[in-house]
Design a protein around this motif. Structure first.
Motif, PDB file in Angstrom:
ATOM      1  N   GLY A 189      -0.026 -33.995  15.026  1.00 57.38           N
ATOM      2  CA  GLY A 189       1.058 -33.431  15.818  1.00 57.38           C
ATOM      3  C   GLY A 189       1.961 -32.514  14.998  1.00 57.38           C
ATOM      4  O   GLY A 189       1.691 -32.227  13.826  1.00 57.38           O
ATOM      5  N   ARG A 190       3.062 -32.093  15.600  1.00 55.44           N
ATOM      6  CA  ARG A 190       3.957 -31.134  14.952  1.00 55.44           C
ATOM      7  C   ARG A 190       5.369 -31.664  14.762  1.00 55.44           C
ATOM      8  O   ARG A 190       6.264 -30.920  14.364  1.00 55.44           O
ATOM      9  CB  ARG A 190       4.030 -29.838  15.772  1.00 55.44           C
ATOM     10  N   ARG A 191       5.609 -32.949  15.037  1.00 58.14           N
ATOM     11  CA  ARG A 191       6.990 -33.446  14.992  1.00 58.14           C
ATOM     12  C   ARG A 191       7.590 -33.363  13.599  1.00 58.14           C
ATOM     13  O   ARG A 191       8.761 -33.000  13.443  1.00 58.14           O
ATOM     14  CB  ARG A 191       7.052 -34.881  15.524  1.00 58.14           C
ATOM     15  N   TYR A 192       6.810 -33.679  12.568  1.00 63.21           N
ATOM     16  CA  TYR A 192       7.352 -33.612  11.207  1.00 63.21           C
ATOM     17  C   TYR A 192       7.561 -32.157  10.776  1.00 63.21           C
ATOM     18  O   TYR A 192       8.515 -31.852  10.044  1.00 63.21           O
ATOM     19  CB  TYR A 192       6.430 -34.327  10.226  1.00 63.21           C
ATOM     20  N   ASP A 193       6.685 -31.283  11.227  1.00 59.91           N
ATOM     21  CA  ASP A 193       6.879 -29.862  10.925  1.00 59.91           C
ATOM     22  C   ASP A 193       8.170 -29.349  11.552  1.00 59.91           C
ATOM     23  O   ASP A 193       8.922 -28.585  10.931  1.00 59.91           O
ATOM     24  CB  ASP A 193       5.693 -29.053  11.465  1.00 59.91           C
ATOM     25  N   VAL A 195      10.825 -31.123  12.329  1.00 59.68           N
ATOM     26  CA  VAL A 195      11.975 -31.687  11.611  1.00 59.68           C
ATOM     27  C   VAL A 195      12.235 -30.907  10.333  1.00 59.68           C
ATOM     28  O   VAL A 195      13.392 -30.567  10.008  1.00 59.68           O
ATOM     29  CB  VAL A 195      11.729 -33.176  11.301  1.00 59.68           C
ATOM     30  N   ALA A 196      11.172 -30.605   9.590  1.00 57.08           N
ATOM     31  CA  ALA A 196      11.344 -29.855   8.343  1.00 57.08           C
ATOM     32  C   ALA A 196      11.907 -28.462   8.615  1.00 57.08           C
ATOM     33  O   ALA A 196      12.777 -27.975   7.890  1.00 57.08           O
ATOM     34  CB  ALA A 196      10.009 -29.764   7.607  1.00 57.08           C
ATOM     35  N   ALA A 197      11.414 -27.818   9.664  1.00 49.67           N
ATOM     36  CA  ALA A 197      11.926 -26.489  10.003  1.00 49.67           C
ATOM     37  C   ALA A 197      13.381 -26.557  10.440  1.00 49.67           C
ATOM     38  O   ALA A 197      14.181 -25.668  10.126  1.00 49.67           O
ATOM     39  CB  ALA A 197      11.057 -25.870  11.103  1.00 49.67           C
ATOM     40  N   LEU A 199      15.552 -28.553   9.323  1.00 46.34           N
ATOM     41  CA  LEU A 199      16.360 -28.738   8.126  1.00 46.34           C
ATOM     42  C   LEU A 199      16.415 -27.485   7.250  1.00 46.34           C
ATOM     43  O   LEU A 199      17.025 -27.509   6.179  1.00 46.34           O
ATOM     44  CB  LEU A 199      15.810 -29.907   7.309  1.00 46.34           C
ATOM     45  N   GLY A 200      15.741 -26.421   7.692  1.00 45.17           N
ATOM     46  CA  GLY A 200      15.852 -25.153   6.988  1.00 45.17           C
ATOM     47  C   GLY A 200      14.663 -24.783   6.134  1.00 45.17           C
ATOM     48  O   GLY A 200      14.722 -23.778   5.423  1.00 45.17           O
ATOM     49  N   ALA A 201      13.589 -25.546   6.184  1.00 49.42           N
ATOM     50  CA  ALA A 201      12.420 -25.226   5.372  1.00 49.42           C
ATOM     51  C   ALA A 201      11.697 -24.015   5.941  1.00 49.42           C
ATOM     52  O   ALA A 201      11.561 -23.864   7.155  1.00 49.42           O
ATOM     53  CB  ALA A 201      11.469 -26.424   5.321  1.00 49.42           C
ATOM     54  N   ARG A 202      11.223 -23.148   5.069  1.00 45.00           N
ATOM     55  CA  ARG A 202      10.484 -21.971   5.484  1.00 45.00           C
ATOM     56  C   ARG A 202       9.076 -22.379   5.928  1.00 45.00           C
ATOM     57  O   ARG A 202       8.573 -23.434   5.518  1.00 45.00           O
ATOM     58  CB  ARG A 202      10.401 -20.950   4.349  1.00 45.00           C
ATOM     59  N   PRO A 203       8.395 -21.557   6.736  1.00 48.66           N
ATOM     60  CA  PRO A 203       7.055 -21.910   7.214  1.00 48.66           C
ATOM     61  C   PRO A 203       6.063 -22.223   6.095  1.00 48.66           C
ATOM     62  O   PRO A 203       5.271 -23.167   6.200  1.00 48.66           O
ATOM     63  CB  PRO A 203       6.630 -20.660   8.002  1.00 48.66           C
ATOM     64  N   THR A 204       6.120 -21.451   4.999  1.00 45.41           N
ATOM     65  CA  THR A 204       5.209 -21.721   3.890  1.00 45.41           C
ATOM     66  C   THR A 204       5.514 -23.065   3.243  1.00 45.41           C
ATOM     67  O   THR A 204       4.605 -23.825   2.884  1.00 45.41           O
ATOM     68  CB  THR A 204       5.304 -20.603   2.839  1.00 45.41           C
ATOM     69  N   THR A 205       6.802 -23.382   3.112  1.00 48.30           N
ATOM     70  CA  THR A 205       7.193 -24.678   2.549  1.00 48.30           C
ATOM     71  C   THR A 205       6.757 -25.815   3.453  1.00 48.30           C
ATOM     72  O   THR A 205       6.249 -26.851   2.980  1.00 48.30           O
ATOM     73  CB  THR A 205       8.711 -24.732   2.345  1.00 48.30           C
ATOM     74  N   PHE A 207       4.242 -25.779   5.466  1.00 49.85           N
ATOM     75  CA  PHE A 207       2.779 -25.864   5.393  1.00 49.85           C
ATOM     76  C   PHE A 207       2.323 -26.672   4.177  1.00 49.85           C
ATOM     77  O   PHE A 207       1.492 -27.585   4.291  1.00 49.85           O
ATOM     78  CB  PHE A 207       2.183 -24.452   5.346  1.00 49.85           C
ATOM     79  N   TRP A 208       2.882 -26.353   2.992  1.00 48.09           N
ATOM     80  CA  TRP A 208       2.419 -27.000   1.763  1.00 48.09           C
ATOM     81  C   TRP A 208       3.037 -28.380   1.542  1.00 48.09           C
ATOM     82  O   TRP A 208       2.386 -29.262   0.988  1.00 48.09           O
ATOM     83  CB  TRP A 208       2.735 -26.118   0.551  1.00 48.09           C
ATOM     84  N   ARG A 209       4.278 -28.576   1.971  1.00 40.16           N
ATOM     85  CA  ARG A 209       4.982 -29.821   1.669  1.00 40.16           C
ATOM     86  C   ARG A 209       4.893 -30.865   2.781  1.00 40.16           C
ATOM     87  O   ARG A 209       5.125 -32.046   2.534  1.00 40.16           O
ATOM     88  CB  ARG A 209       6.463 -29.516   1.376  1.00 40.16           C
ATOM     89  N   VAL A 210       4.578 -30.424   4.005  1.00 41.76           N
ATOM     90  CA  VAL A 210       4.556 -31.362   5.140  1.00 41.76           C
ATOM     91  C   VAL A 210       3.176 -31.412   5.796  1.00 41.76           C
ATOM     92  O   VAL A 210       2.566 -32.476   5.901  1.00 41.76           O
ATOM     93  CB  VAL A 210       5.630 -30.981   6.185  1.00 41.76           C
ATOM     94  N   THR A 211       2.678 -30.244   6.233  1.00 42.66           N
ATOM     95  CA  THR A 211       1.440 -30.223   7.011  1.00 42.66           C
ATOM     96  C   THR A 211       0.246 -30.717   6.207  1.00 42.66           C
ATOM     97  O   THR A 211      -0.479 -31.629   6.642  1.00 42.66           O
ATOM     98  CB  THR A 211       1.170 -28.801   7.526  1.00 42.66           C
TER      99      THR A 211
END
Length: 292
Positions: A189-193, A195-197, A199-205, A207-211
């Motif tokens: 799913g995308r719920r954690y993505d 949440v990270a977005a 909180l201000g995380a960029r899409p690349t961040t 992708f690498w840190r969450v997805t």
């Protein structure tokens, strides 16, 4: 005392759980520790399936002359073929990771017109005969192919080279990685993505840190499937890359040549080595997935 009215089982207010048979409701209420059991008739086809898979392997083990086994697998041709297979399979898996991860993410996390058609085309090598895959590569990257002529003018000849082996293996193995990773992405799913977005995380961040960490077990499974498919690739390789000793003659091709010639014992010995390597790869992957 007020008399409670009986509830109509067809009433939409009645939950799905209330409509289940009493035995199922009791098992569900008892908790996950209750063994629901399996239909006894399932054991027969399951056992037949196990015998169908294992019996041919047992037949090879019985067929080999174990006294000659070390000499058969340590011959120059055998060692060279196994080394080439492992090297090209690793290189092909790297290509599958570089191309397959973005493809799986695009298919799982976006919605656009023609997506179903694109997915079908990406998975096409799964159902294509390997020889057809080899012919497609040959008519694309061969010297007289769609792109091969231009590459030949530039001094890049791909067909009948080790690079052709890697390309053939990548072509047939890529769908295994894509389909495994896409399924893992859809399940996560995308719920954690989100949440990270938030909180201000960029899409690349993200992708690498969450997805990627979330789907790492699925990614590992896909990579293992791709590696195993690369090790066993034969048809596309011999069609596009040929059979040049030390250059394109991988383990499956060497086994075929032994078996078609006058040395079936060497063919059986190398087949057993390939089976052992595949079992080890799958075992290491299971251990790694459990650790994740």
């Amino acid at each position: 005392m007020p008399v409670s009215a009986s509830r109509d089982p067809l009433d939409p207010a009645v939950s799905v759980r209330d409509r289940r048979p009493r035995r199922e409701r009791s098992a569900a209420a008892a908790g996950p520790g209750v063994d629901v059991g399996l239909p006894r008739w399932l054991w027969l086809p399951a056992a037949l399936g196990g015998v169908f898979v294992l019996l041919p392997l047992v037949a090879m083990v019985v067929r080999i002359h174990w006294a000659d086994f070390p000499a058969l697998i340590t011959s120059h041709e055998s060692v060279e073929a196994l080394t080439l297979s492992l090297k090209t399979a690793v290189a092909a898996v790297v290509i599958c990771l570089v191309l397959g991860i973005p493809m799986a993410v695009v298919l799982a996390r976006t919605d656009f017109r023609g997506q179903s058609l694109l997915r079908s085309l990406v998975l096409l090598p799964l159902v294509l005969p390997p020889v057809v895959s080899g012919m497609a590569l040959l008519y694309t990257f061969g010297r007289r192919g769609l792109l091969g002529h231009t590459l030949d003018v530039l001094g890049l000849s791909l067909s009948f080279t080790t690079a052709a082996v890697v390309m053939a293996q990548s072509f047939v193995a890529l769908p295994f990685l894509v389909i495994s990773l896409e399924g893992a992405l859809r399940s996560a799913g995308r719920r954690y993505d989100v949440v990270a977005a938030t909180l201000g995380a960029r899409p690349t961040t993200v992708f690498w840190r969450v997805t990627i960490p979330l789907v790492l077990p699925g990614l590992l499974s896909g990579a293992v499937l791709a590696f195993a498919r690369c090790l066993g690739e034969f048809g596309a390789t011999i069609t596009f890359a040929g059979s040049l000793e030390g250059t394109t003659r991988t383990m499956p091709i060497q086994i075929y040549l032994y078996n078609a010639g006058s040395d079936p014992d060497s063919a059986v010995a190398l087949s057993i080595v390939l089976v052992v390597v595949a079992v080890l790869v799958i075992g290491v992957a299971r251990v790694g997935r459990s650790a994740l």
